[in-house]
Design a protein around this motif. Structure first.
Motif, PDB file in Angstrom:
ATOM      1  N   PHE A 124       0.868  -1.184   0.000  1.00  0.00           N
ATOM      2  CA  PHE A 124       0.000   0.000   0.000  1.00  0.00           C
ATOM      3  C   PHE A 124       0.898   1.225   0.000  1.00  0.00           C
ATOM      4  O   PHE A 124       2.056   1.183   0.426  1.00  0.00           O
ATOM      5  CB  PHE A 124      -0.950   0.012   1.210  1.00  0.00           C
ATOM      6  CG  PHE A 124      -0.271   0.247   2.526  1.00  0.00           C
ATOM      7  CD1 PHE A 124      -0.008   1.532   2.985  1.00  0.00           C
ATOM      8  CD2 PHE A 124       0.131  -0.829   3.314  1.00  0.00           C
ATOM      9  CE1 PHE A 124       0.633   1.750   4.194  1.00  0.00           C
ATOM     10  CE2 PHE A 124       0.780  -0.625   4.526  1.00  0.00           C
ATOM     11  CZ  PHE A 124       1.028   0.663   4.971  1.00  0.00           C
ATOM     12  N   SER A 125       0.376   2.332  -0.478  1.00  0.00           N
ATOM     13  CA  SER A 125       1.142   3.578  -0.467  1.00  0.00           C
ATOM     14  C   SER A 125       0.215   4.734  -0.786  1.00  0.00           C
ATOM     15  O   SER A 125      -0.895   4.531  -1.282  1.00  0.00           O
ATOM     16  CB  SER A 125       2.280   3.539  -1.509  1.00  0.00           C
ATOM     17  OG  SER A 125       1.753   3.504  -2.821  1.00  0.00           O
ATOM     18  N   GLY A 126       0.686   5.936  -0.515  1.00  0.00           N
ATOM     19  CA  GLY A 126      -0.079   7.083  -0.971  1.00  0.00           C
ATOM     20  C   GLY A 126      -0.004   8.304  -0.095  1.00  0.00           C
ATOM     21  O   GLY A 126       0.727   8.364   0.895  1.00  0.00           O
ATOM     22  N   LYS A 147       5.833  14.184  -3.365  1.00  0.00           N
ATOM     23  CA  LYS A 147       4.670  14.038  -2.493  1.00  0.00           C
ATOM     24  C   LYS A 147       5.120  13.327  -1.219  1.00  0.00           C
ATOM     25  O   LYS A 147       6.076  12.540  -1.252  1.00  0.00           O
ATOM     26  CB  LYS A 147       3.567  13.213  -3.168  1.00  0.00           C
ATOM     27  CG  LYS A 147       2.957  13.858  -4.401  1.00  0.00           C
ATOM     28  CD  LYS A 147       2.060  15.036  -4.065  1.00  0.00           C
ATOM     29  CE  LYS A 147       1.362  15.595  -5.294  1.00  0.00           C
ATOM     30  NZ  LYS A 147       0.420  16.693  -4.972  1.00  0.00           N
ATOM     31  N   LEU A 148       4.435  13.572  -0.105  1.00  0.00           N
ATOM     32  CA  LEU A 148       4.744  12.860   1.135  1.00  0.00           C
ATOM     33  C   LEU A 148       3.915  11.585   1.185  1.00  0.00           C
ATOM     34  O   LEU A 148       2.688  11.632   1.150  1.00  0.00           O
ATOM     35  CB  LEU A 148       4.447  13.733   2.355  1.00  0.00           C
ATOM     36  CG  LEU A 148       4.793  13.088   3.702  1.00  0.00           C
ATOM     37  CD1 LEU A 148       6.288  12.821   3.807  1.00  0.00           C
ATOM     38  CD2 LEU A 148       4.326  13.963   4.859  1.00  0.00           C
ATOM     39  N   PHE A 149       4.594  10.440   1.289  1.00  0.00           N
ATOM     40  CA  PHE A 149       3.940   9.133   1.236  1.00  0.00           C
ATOM     41  C   PHE A 149       4.081   8.390   2.560  1.00  0.00           C
ATOM     42  O   PHE A 149       5.112   8.464   3.233  1.00  0.00           O
ATOM     43  CB  PHE A 149       4.614   8.251   0.164  1.00  0.00           C
ATOM     44  CG  PHE A 149       4.022   8.357  -1.208  1.00  0.00           C
ATOM     45  CD1 PHE A 149       3.326   9.471  -1.626  1.00  0.00           C
ATOM     46  CD2 PHE A 149       4.187   7.318  -2.113  1.00  0.00           C
ATOM     47  CE1 PHE A 149       2.801   9.564  -2.903  1.00  0.00           C
ATOM     48  CE2 PHE A 149       3.672   7.384  -3.400  1.00  0.00           C
ATOM     49  CZ  PHE A 149       2.973   8.508  -3.792  1.00  0.00           C
ATOM     50  N   GLY A 150       3.038   7.632   2.873  1.00  0.00           N
ATOM     51  CA  GLY A 150       3.162   6.505   3.782  1.00  0.00           C
ATOM     52  C   GLY A 150       3.108   5.268   2.909  1.00  0.00           C
ATOM     53  O   GLY A 150       2.329   5.217   1.957  1.00  0.00           O
ATOM     54  N   ARG A 151       3.946   4.277   3.201  1.00  0.00           N
ATOM     55  CA  ARG A 151       3.930   3.092   2.358  1.00  0.00           C
ATOM     56  C   ARG A 151       4.381   1.855   3.123  1.00  0.00           C
ATOM     57  O   ARG A 151       5.107   1.952   4.122  1.00  0.00           O
ATOM     58  CB  ARG A 151       4.772   3.288   1.108  1.00  0.00           C
ATOM     59  CG  ARG A 151       6.188   3.812   1.285  1.00  0.00           C
ATOM     60  CD  ARG A 151       6.807   4.034  -0.089  1.00  0.00           C
ATOM     61  NE  ARG A 151       8.206   4.436  -0.028  1.00  0.00           N
ATOM     62  CZ  ARG A 151       9.043   4.335  -1.055  1.00  0.00           C
ATOM     63  NH1 ARG A 151       8.621   3.844  -2.202  1.00  0.00           N
ATOM     64  NH2 ARG A 151      10.297   4.707  -0.953  1.00  0.00           N
ATOM     65  N   GLY A 152       3.931   0.690   2.629  1.00  0.00           N
ATOM     66  CA  GLY A 152       4.296  -0.566   3.244  1.00  0.00           C
ATOM     67  C   GLY A 152       4.256  -1.691   2.234  1.00  0.00           C
ATOM     68  O   GLY A 152       3.524  -1.622   1.243  1.00  0.00           O
ATOM     69  N   VAL A 153       5.056  -2.713   2.482  1.00  0.00           N
ATOM     70  CA  VAL A 153       5.086  -3.903   1.623  1.00  0.00           C
ATOM     71  C   VAL A 153       5.161  -5.136   2.515  1.00  0.00           C
ATOM     72  O   VAL A 153       5.659  -5.075   3.647  1.00  0.00           O
ATOM     73  CB  VAL A 153       6.291  -3.890   0.648  1.00  0.00           C
ATOM     74  CG1 VAL A 153       6.193  -2.727  -0.322  1.00  0.00           C
ATOM     75  CG2 VAL A 153       7.613  -3.837   1.410  1.00  0.00           C
ATOM     76  N   GLN A 154       4.650  -6.275   2.005  1.00  0.00           N
ATOM     77  CA  GLN A 154       4.863  -7.538   2.692  1.00  0.00           C
ATOM     78  C   GLN A 154       5.165  -8.624   1.666  1.00  0.00           C
ATOM     79  O   GLN A 154       4.659  -8.614   0.546  1.00  0.00           O
ATOM     80  CB  GLN A 154       3.651  -7.935   3.535  1.00  0.00           C
ATOM     81  CG  GLN A 154       2.448  -8.433   2.764  1.00  0.00           C
ATOM     82  CD  GLN A 154       1.549  -9.317   3.624  1.00  0.00           C
ATOM     83  OE1 GLN A 154       2.013 -10.078   4.466  1.00  0.00           O
ATOM     84  NE2 GLN A 154       0.247  -9.194   3.388  1.00  0.00           N
ATOM     85  N   ALA A 207       7.396   2.696   5.859  1.00  0.00           N
ATOM     86  CA  ALA A 207       8.167   3.939   5.934  1.00  0.00           C
ATOM     87  C   ALA A 207       7.262   5.121   5.644  1.00  0.00           C
ATOM     88  O   ALA A 207       6.223   4.990   4.994  1.00  0.00           O
ATOM     89  CB  ALA A 207       9.335   3.912   4.942  1.00  0.00           C
ATOM     90  N   VAL A 208       7.694   6.289   6.116  1.00  0.00           N
ATOM     91  CA  VAL A 208       7.066   7.571   5.779  1.00  0.00           C
ATOM     92  C   VAL A 208       8.166   8.469   5.253  1.00  0.00           C
ATOM     93  O   VAL A 208       9.177   8.689   5.941  1.00  0.00           O
ATOM     94  CB  VAL A 208       6.405   8.216   7.015  1.00  0.00           C
ATOM     95  CG1 VAL A 208       5.883   9.609   6.675  1.00  0.00           C
ATOM     96  CG2 VAL A 208       5.303   7.332   7.569  1.00  0.00           C
ATOM     97  N   GLU A 209       7.995   8.998   4.033  1.00  0.00           N
ATOM     98  CA  GLU A 209       9.058   9.802   3.437  1.00  0.00           C
ATOM     99  C   GLU A 209       8.555  10.529   2.196  1.00  0.00           C
ATOM    100  O   GLU A 209       7.573  10.092   1.572  1.00  0.00           O
ATOM    101  CB  GLU A 209      10.244   8.899   3.046  1.00  0.00           C
ATOM    102  CG  GLU A 209       9.872   7.756   2.133  1.00  0.00           C
ATOM    103  CD  GLU A 209      10.919   6.652   2.096  1.00  0.00           C
ATOM    104  OE1 GLU A 209      11.891   6.707   2.867  1.00  0.00           O
ATOM    105  OE2 GLU A 209      10.763   5.720   1.272  1.00  0.00           O
TER     106      GLU A 209
END
Length: 377
Positions: free
Chosen positions: A137-139, A229-236, A244-246
Motif C-alpha cells: 500500500f502507499s499514498g 509528495k509525502l507518502f506513507g507506504r508498506g510492503v509484505q 516507511a514515511v518519506e
C-alpha cells in the motif's frame, strides 16, 4: 440504538449533525465535553454517566490525543460497548490492546475515520483481504502537506508562505509539526499496515517529513519530470513486512502527482484484484463525521470487525528499497552519484538506511532535503 459522543469539536459536531439529519434509528444520548461547554441537557463532563449507562451501546470518540482517550476507550470496551474512533494517534499507539479488549468483550472496534477521513480506506483493505493477500500500500495520507506541496508547485510559493496559507484555511494547526514532520502519516501508516498485513506494526519505522522542502527542490525534480509528495507506504512478502514515511518523487504524469489541494490518494495492491486507488477528502468535519457514522451504522447492523495480530510477520527493512536523492550544501554522501546541482543520489538503499544517512547529513546541514525516487520513475 443510543450512542455517546466524546468531544464536541470539529469532528464531534460533524458526527452529531450527520446522525441527526441522516442516520435513522440512531440517537445521540450523551455528549461528553468540558463543564463550561455543557449547554444542553444531554451534555455531561462526567464520563461515568456514559460508561455506566446500559442503554448506550456505542461510544464515539472524537477527542484526539492519547489521554484520556486511551483510558476512555478501554473502559468502554470493558463495559461491553463498541467504540468508533477517528483518533489515529491513540489507535496507532494502542491498536493491539484495543483489538484484544474488543475481542474479549464481544464488541466492535471501528477505526475507519482514523485514516483517510471520508475515504473508505480501512473497509476497502478489509474487503480486499477476504480474497487477496495485500502485497503493498502507499499514498498521500495527509491533506495539509499535500496542500503545501500543491501550492508550491502551482503558485511558486516558498514553503513558509504555503504553510501560512494552510494555517489560515484551517488545514494546518498553529504548531504544524505533526503534519510537516510526518508524524500524522506515521500513525496512519501504522494503522494501515496493521490492518493490511495482520500485524501489530512496529512503531519504530523511518519517518521523514517535508519541513526542509524548498522551491529549488521542486524545480529540480520538475526538471527530471517528477513531483514530490509525502507518502506513507508498506510492503509484505514471504512472511515479512516493511513500512516507511518519506517524501517520494513520482512521475509528473502519475495520478499521485495530480492530487490537488488537501485531497488524499491511497493505493493497495492484491494478487487477483491488482492495484486499487482511493481518492477523496482526507479530513474535515463532515467527511470524517461521515466515516464515523458509517461505522456507527455498521455497529447497529451487528457487524463486529476482528483484528488478529497473531500472524507473527517479521519486520524486514530490506523489502522496501529505493534510490534516494539528497540535496545538501555539505557535499556528496559516501558512494553517491551526482544528480543535479547541489544534489546527489544513493542507489538501492532501504528506507531505514536512507533515513540514517539523512540524519547524519542533517547534523551538518539542518536545511538538507531527501526524497525517494518512485520505482516507476
Amino acid at each position: 440504538m443510543k450512542i455517546a459522543v466524546l468531544g464536541y469539536g470539529t469532528v464531534g459536531r460533524g458526527v452529531v449533525t450527520i446522525v441527526e439529519g441522516r442516520a435513522r434509528g440512531v440517537e445521540v444520548e450523551k455528549i461528553l465535553d468540558l463543564p463550561k461547554n455543557c449547554t444542553q441537557p444531554r451534555m455531561t463532563p462526567n464520563y461515568d454517566e456514559i460508561v455506566d449507562d446500559p442503554s448506550i451501546e456505542v461510544v464515539v470518540e472524537c477527542m484526539g490525543g492519547l489521554e484520556p482517550a486511551h483510558t476512555f476507550i478501554c473502559r468502554a470496551l470493558r463495559a461491553h460497548k463498541s467504540v468508533v474512533t477517528s483518533n489515529k494517534a491513540v489507535v496507532a499507539e494502542f491498536f493491539d490492546e484495543f483489538a484484544a479488549l474488543a475481542l474479549e468483550n464481544g464488541v466492535g472496534l471501528f477505526i475507519e475515520a482514523s485514516v483517510g477521513g471520508g475515504i473508505p480506506w480501512i473497509a476497502s483493505i478489509e474487503k480486499a483481504r477476504r480474497i487477496d493477500e495485500i502485497s503493498s500500500f502507499s499514498g498521500i495520507m495527509n491533506g495539509t502537506t499535500n496542500y503545501i506541496i500543491d501550492s508550491m508547485a502551482k503558485e511558486g510559493l516558498d514553503f513558509d508562505i504555503a504553510l501560512g496559507k494552510a494555517q489560515e484555511l484551517g488545514y494546518a494547526e498553529r504548531d504544524p509539526s505533526a503534519d510537516i514532520d510526518g508524524v500524522d502519516v506515521r500513525n496512519k501508516t501504522i494503522i494501515s499496515a496493521s490492518v493490511a498485513f495482520d500485524v501489530a506494526c512496529t512503531k519504530d519505522l523511518p519517518v521523514t517529513g517535508i519541513r526542509t522542502l524548498t522551491k529549488r527542490d521542486m524545480l529540480m525534480f520538475e526538471n527530471k519530470g517528477l513531483q514530490v509528495k509525502l507518502f506513507g507506504r508498506g510492503v509484505q512478502r514471504d512472511g515479512s513486512y516493511a513500512v516507511a514515511v518519506e517524501p517520494v518523487a513520482v512521475p509528473r504524469e502519475s495520478m499521485e502527482a495530480a492530487v490537488p489541494s488537501n485531497f488524499n490518494l491511497v493505493s493497495l495492491e492484491g494478487a487477483t484484484v491488482g492495484p486499487l486507488k482511493f481518492y477523496g477528502q482526507g479530513a474535515g468535519s463532515l467527511p470524517t463525521g461521515n466515516a464515523m457514522v458509517q461505522d456507527v451504522l455498521d455497529a447497529a447492523a451487528g457487524r463486529v470487525p476482528c483484528y488478529d495480530f497473531t500472524r507473527g510477520l517479521a519486520y524486514d527493512p530490506s523489502l522496501l528499497t529505493s534510490n534516494y536523492v539528497y540535496r545538501t550544501t555539505v557535499g556528496a554522501p559516501r558512494d553517491a552519484e551526482w544528480y543535479a546541482s547541489g544534489a546527489w543520489m544513493l542507489k538501492h538503499l532501504t528506507a531505514v538506511e536512507a533515513r540514517e544517512t539523512f540524519s547524519k547529513v542533517l547534523e551538518k546541514d539542518p536545511a538538507a532535503f531527501m526524497a525517494a525516487i518512485a520505482k516507476e520513475a
